[in-house]
Design an enzyme around this catalytic site. Structure first.
Site, PDB file in Angstrom:
ATOM      1  N   SER A 156       0.799  -1.216   0.000  1.00 24.71           N
ATOM      2  CA  SER A 156       0.000   0.000   0.000  1.00 24.71           C
ATOM      3  C   SER A 156       0.835   1.271   0.000  1.00 24.71           C
ATOM      4  CB  SER A 156      -0.896   0.013   1.234  1.00 24.71           C
ATOM      5  OG  SER A 156      -0.090  -0.040   2.381  1.00 24.71           O
ATOM      6  N   LYS A 189       4.090  10.280   2.765  1.00 27.88           N
ATOM      7  CA  LYS A 189       4.050  11.267   1.689  1.00 27.88           C
ATOM      8  C   LYS A 189       4.808  12.515   2.109  1.00 27.88           C
ATOM      9  CE  LYS A 189      -0.172  10.076  -0.833  1.00 27.88           C
ATOM     10  NZ  LYS A 189      -0.251   8.685  -0.367  1.00 27.88           N
TER      11      LYS A 189
END
Lengths: 233, 233
Positions: free
Chosen positions: A151, A190
């Site tokens: 993921s 991120k």
DNA sequence: ATTGTACACGAACAAGTGTTCGGTGTCAAG
DNA sequence: CTTGACACCGAACACTTGTTCGTGTACAAT
């Protein structure tokens, strides 16, 4: 304290000879070797002067052993730069590895699970050794996690990769962080940007993917990603 | 020359004791001090073993003087190099890093460019230090490349990442390799599989991407990818 | 002139330290 | 079984090394 009397010429010669002898021979000289080199024919006179140097804080003497002389730190400073001890030299020769505990895993479906004790080193922890040259800043509050599942692909992080992180609850623009998205029940890695006071932009590491914009209240920063390591063989 | 017999346990203990003694006392030990610490009751046996170590080139001895021992440069290198015969403290402090030369870059548009001399270490090379625990197999023929551009994204390798590789011209199924695709003028990092004698399957690391099938003659394997490292901070 | 301190010295001695000797035991090779 | 190499050992000895003793000189302070 009162100003000390200067060392006699003989005493200076004795210190200098000892110093040079140690450099050449990797051991201190004997009383007789000292005497022979500074023109003192009597071991008693050498003994007397060595005791005077001891009294001045320049030498240590071990009684009743051969070559029982050692310079004090004060004397080392006097010689204008202490000679490294062997252990110091060895330490210098070796980059101290940063030993980072591998404390668990990171997966999309749950927040990072850190031990209560703040990942202090335990005997049973796995350790990831990293050269300090590969890391920047504080290397004290680091931990490592193994990635579970695919993921994190948008961060170009694969199943099985190791992520080195620093515990950190806030982020500067551009820093790669692990964030827990509360509404989505998702951890993601991120690059973090403040867009507005209420909005956060989370930019994937993969430049071909689009960022996501989320409500700042929905974001919980769980740590800063310092490094990713992947074993492929 | 013929391979030498390993040092006996006693001889290793003697060397370790001498090393530690020198660090603590700034002088070598006596024969009796050595004996007392490695459980040898006879000065003759200590003398015998010291002469054996001298014969092996690890010690120098000055005859008929007290504490007439000195390590040779070979022994110093041994201690500095953190191998089996050094003290545990030194050994523990030193985890031999695998020093890998960073010899250039890898980009999609050209084959890997390695120096003619096979990336022997040069003073001006950058070095990547990696813990041996992170690597498997032979650590002697490794080199590192910095990734240029984002063309390796299907390998989940980003611009600026460091790839640790081993020079290898063939591949086993599943190994990640750098391949130069001659017809496409492209370097790519993919998991390699022999499909048929004439066909090769190149599987991206990203499990969500499809493999490519290429003619075996079109493929030039340039090295095996051992590890990927990414600095994100 | 006397005294105290610093410095110096040879000699003797005690202890530290390295070398040598004669011996034993183990093991591999012949 | 014998031999040689290696490793080990206690004891004795030779030599090295540090400490102590008794003494002398120079010089400053009294």
């Amino acid at each position: 304290m009162a100003k000390e009397k200067p060392l006699s010429g003989r005493q200076q010669n004795i210190l200098r000879f000892i110093w040079e002898y140690v450099q050449e021979n990797a051991r201190p000289p004997t009383i007789r070797e000292i005497g022979g080199n500074v023109n003192i024919s009597s071991t008693s006179v050498v003994n007397y002067n060595l005791n005077a140097l001891k009294k001045r804080g320049l030498l240590e003497r071990d009684a009743d052993v051969s070559r029982g002389l050692r310079f004090t730190e004060q004397a080392m400073e006097m010689f204008g730069g202490a000679v490294e001890t062997v252990s110091e030299a060895v330490s210098d020769a070796v980059d101290s590895l940063v030993r980072i505990p591998l404390v668990g895993t990171i997966a999309a479906g749950r927040p990072i699970d850190l031990p209560e004790t703040g990942y202090a080193l335990h005997d049973d922890d796995e350790i990831v050794d990293v050269s300090p040259a590969m890391l920047r800043g504080d290397t004290n509050s680091l931990f490592a996690l193994t990635v579970k599942g695919d993921s994190m692909i948008d961060a170009m992080v694969n199943d099985g990769d190791i992520v080195i992180m620093r515990e950190q609850k806030t982020a500067e623009n551009g820093e790669m962080v692990a964030v827990w998205l509360k509404e989505d029940d998702t951890t993601t890695l991120k690059h973090f940007y403040h867009e507005t006071p209420k909005t956060v932009r989370l930019q994937p590491a993969n430049p071909r993917m689009d960022p996501i914009y989320v409500d700042a209240a929905n974001v919980e920063i769980q740590g800063k990603v310092m490094m990713v390591m992947r074993q492929t063989a």
